[in-house]
Design a protein around this motif. Structure first.
Motif, short mmCIF file in Angstrom:
data_model
loop_
_atom_site.label_atom_id
_atom_site.label_comp_id
_atom_site.label_asym_id
_atom_site.label_seq_id
_atom_site.Cartn_x
_atom_site.Cartn_y
_atom_site.Cartn_z
N PRO A 189 0.80 -1.06 0.01
CA PRO A 189 -0.01 0.09 -0.10
C PRO A 189 0.85 1.21 0.14
CG PRO A 189 -0.95 -1.50 1.51
CD PRO A 189 0.47 -2.14 1.17
N ASP A 190 1.93 1.08 0.75
CA ASP A 190 2.82 2.56 0.96
C ASP A 190 3.55 2.73 -0.41
OD1 ASP A 190 2.20 3.33 3.60
OD2 ASP A 190 3.41 1.67 4.40
N ASP A 191 4.16 1.30 -1.17
CA ASP A 191 4.89 1.70 -2.21
C ASP A 191 4.00 1.97 -3.14
OD1 ASP A 191 7.14 0.67 -0.90
OD2 ASP A 191 6.88 -1.41 -1.43
N LEU A 192 2.79 1.74 -3.39
CA LEU A 192 1.88 2.35 -4.35
C LEU A 192 1.88 3.65 -4.33
CD1 LEU A 192 -0.79 -0.45 -4.65
CD2 LEU A 192 0.61 -0.10 -6.48
N LYS A 193 1.49 4.28 -3.34
CA LYS A 193 1.58 5.51 -2.95
C LYS A 193 2.78 6.52 -3.43
CE LYS A 193 -1.37 5.21 1.22
NZ LYS A 193 -1.46 5.42 2.68
N ILE A 194 4.10 5.93 -3.21
CA ILE A 194 5.31 6.64 -3.52
C ILE A 194 5.72 6.26 -4.70
CG2 ILE A 194 5.78 6.94 -0.98
CD1 ILE A 194 7.73 4.44 -1.16
N GLY A 195 5.11 5.35 -5.43
CA GLY A 195 5.52 5.21 -6.71
C GLY A 195 6.77 4.35 -7.29
N ILE A 196 7.24 3.46 -6.19
CA ILE A 196 8.24 2.64 -6.58
C ILE A 196 7.74 1.31 -6.81
CG2 ILE A 196 9.90 3.75 -4.92
CD1 ILE A 196 9.46 1.46 -2.94
N LYS A 197 8.57 0.33 -7.52
CA LYS A 197 8.37 -0.83 -8.36
C LYS A 197 8.73 -2.11 -7.28
CE LYS A 197 8.87 1.29 -12.87
NZ LYS A 197 7.27 0.87 -12.93
N THR A 198 7.93 -2.94 -7.12
CA THR A 198 8.30 -4.20 -6.53
C THR A 198 7.55 -5.30 -7.05
OG1 THR A 198 6.33 -4.25 -4.92
CG2 THR A 198 8.29 -2.78 -4.27
N SER A 199 7.98 -6.59 -6.75
CA SER A 199 7.31 -7.90 -7.20
C SER A 199 5.69 -7.83 -6.93
CB SER A 199 8.09 -9.03 -7.02
OG SER A 199 8.33 -9.21 -5.58
N ALA A 200 5.60 -7.61 -5.72
CA ALA A 200 4.42 -7.48 -5.39
C ALA A 200 3.25 -6.80 -6.03
CB ALA A 200 4.28 -7.20 -3.81
N ILE A 201 3.71 -5.62 -6.45
CA ILE A 201 2.98 -4.64 -7.18
C ILE A 201 2.74 -5.35 -8.56
CG2 ILE A 201 2.97 -2.46 -8.34
CD1 ILE A 201 4.02 -1.46 -5.61
N THR A 202 3.83 -5.74 -9.07
CA THR A 202 4.08 -6.16 -10.70
C THR A 202 3.07 -7.59 -10.81
OG1 THR A 202 6.17 -5.32 -10.87
CG2 THR A 202 5.54 -7.18 -12.58
N PHE A 203 3.25 -8.26 -9.80
CA PHE A 203 2.57 -9.58 -10.16
C PHE A 203 0.99 -9.32 -9.59
CE2 PHE A 203 6.67 -11.90 -8.38
CZ PHE A 203 7.24 -11.99 -9.68
N GLY A 204 0.55 -8.49 -9.06
CA GLY A 204 -0.58 -7.92 -8.65
C GLY A 204 -1.28 -9.15 -8.04
N ARG A 205 -2.74 -9.51 -8.31
CA ARG A 205 -3.33 -10.66 -7.79
C ARG A 205 -2.98 -11.86 -8.05
NH1 ARG A 205 -7.12 -13.15 -11.25
NH2 ARG A 205 -7.03 -12.24 -13.53
N HIS A 206 -1.79 -12.03 -8.73
CA HIS A 206 -1.16 -13.20 -8.85
C HIS A 206 -0.01 -13.45 -7.80
CE1 HIS A 206 -3.79 -14.14 -12.32
NE2 HIS A 206 -3.58 -12.72 -12.68
#
Length: 286
Positions: A189-206
């Motif tokens: 949730p915090d990484d989405l706000k500040i705009g950095i990239k992570t595998s959790a964001i890239t993989f999304g619901r998967h």
């Protein structure tokens, strides 16, 4: 140097949070035991153990320097030295440089191949924190950095890097992506706000599926490695215990609870330990 500065430096180095050091040490120790046939020379074991601590500490300092403008916006990191104004940029860079130089001095008694391998290892360690700005799965890059102790260990013991070393290196990279994605879910949730990239964001619901695939690939590669090394039942037993622990983890992260995912990340210390114990017993019984 006063006590307050020492505390600040220890926080930058994550001395109070040794999980990163252990997750670096387990694959390095696996490699040292395998490369030496179960009897790693004590000086080499000491060099790699202390060197791992120093390089992990240097990497943490660089990470905080790189994330100094972001950490204040993340619940888990807002009390780190940079967000609270306890350390300066130059001071942190000098600390990281000093730690890296100490690690470099440690390997001077080792062979030239180990020296050569230390250069890409250093590059990976200090560049990883910056990949979160542009690389969709920085955890994969971290996997390379966290596994470089494996080829270095073979280089130090055998003065060569056989195929099995690179096999272990790839296996460890998949394991790193798996456990660090669990870590990334914690901060999503915090990484989405500040705009950095992570595998959790890239993989999304998967994300949970991706973690499972990476864990399964890691265990499969390690299992296939066993016959190549002439490993017996203790090695297999260690992998079975690791698989059971990972199976429990997979059930726990399905809800994506942030606190639970962080605990699962920490629990990977036991996975590394289980495999290490299996390797040690296997060689001890020969």
């Amino acid at each position: 140097m006063n006590r307050e500065r020492l505390i600040t430096y220890s926080q930058l180095m994550r001395i109070d949070k040794p999980i990163g050091t252990f997750l670096l040490l387990w694959p390095t120790w696996w490699a040292l035991w395998i490369a030496s046939g179960g009897v790693p020379p004590l000086p080499v074991l000491a060099i790699f153990t202390l060197g791992t601590f120093l390089m992990r500490s240097a990497g943490c300092v660089v990470n905080d320097y790189a994330d100094r403008d972001f950490d204040g916006a993340v619940d888990r990191t807002r009390q780190r030295p940079f967000p609270r104004g306890a350390v300066g940029k130059k001071e942190a860079l000098l600390l990281a440089t000093g730690l890296a130089l100490l690690a470099g001095l440690l390997i001077l008694p080792l062979n030239h191949l180990t020296w050569a391998m230390s250069l890409p290892a250093l590059f990976l360690a200090v560049s990883y924190p910056f990949t979160k700005r542009f690389f969709a799965v920085p955890q994969a890059y971290l996997g390379l950095a966290f596994g470089f102790g494996i080829p270095m260990a073979f280089a130090a013991i055998q003065d060569t890097i056989p195929l099995v070393a690179w096999w272990m290196f790839v296996a460890n990279a998949f394991w790193t992506v798996a456990y660090d994605t669990c870590y990334a879910i914690t901060d999503r949730p915090d990484d989405l706000k500040i705009g950095i990239k992570t595998s959790a964001i890239t993989f999304g619901r998967h994300d949970v599926l991706a973690v499972g695939i990476c864990h399964a690939t890691f265990l499969l590669l390690m299992a296939l490695l066993g016959p190549q090394l002439g490993m017996g039942w203790p090695y297999l037993a260690g992998l079975v215990v690791a698989a059971v622990l990972i199976g429990i983890q997979m059930g726990q992260i399905r809800g994506r609870d942030r606190a639970v995912c962080f605990k699962v990340f920490l629990d990977n210390n036991r996975v590394g330990l289980a495999i290490f114990v299996g390797i040690v017993i296997d060689y001890a019984l020969r």
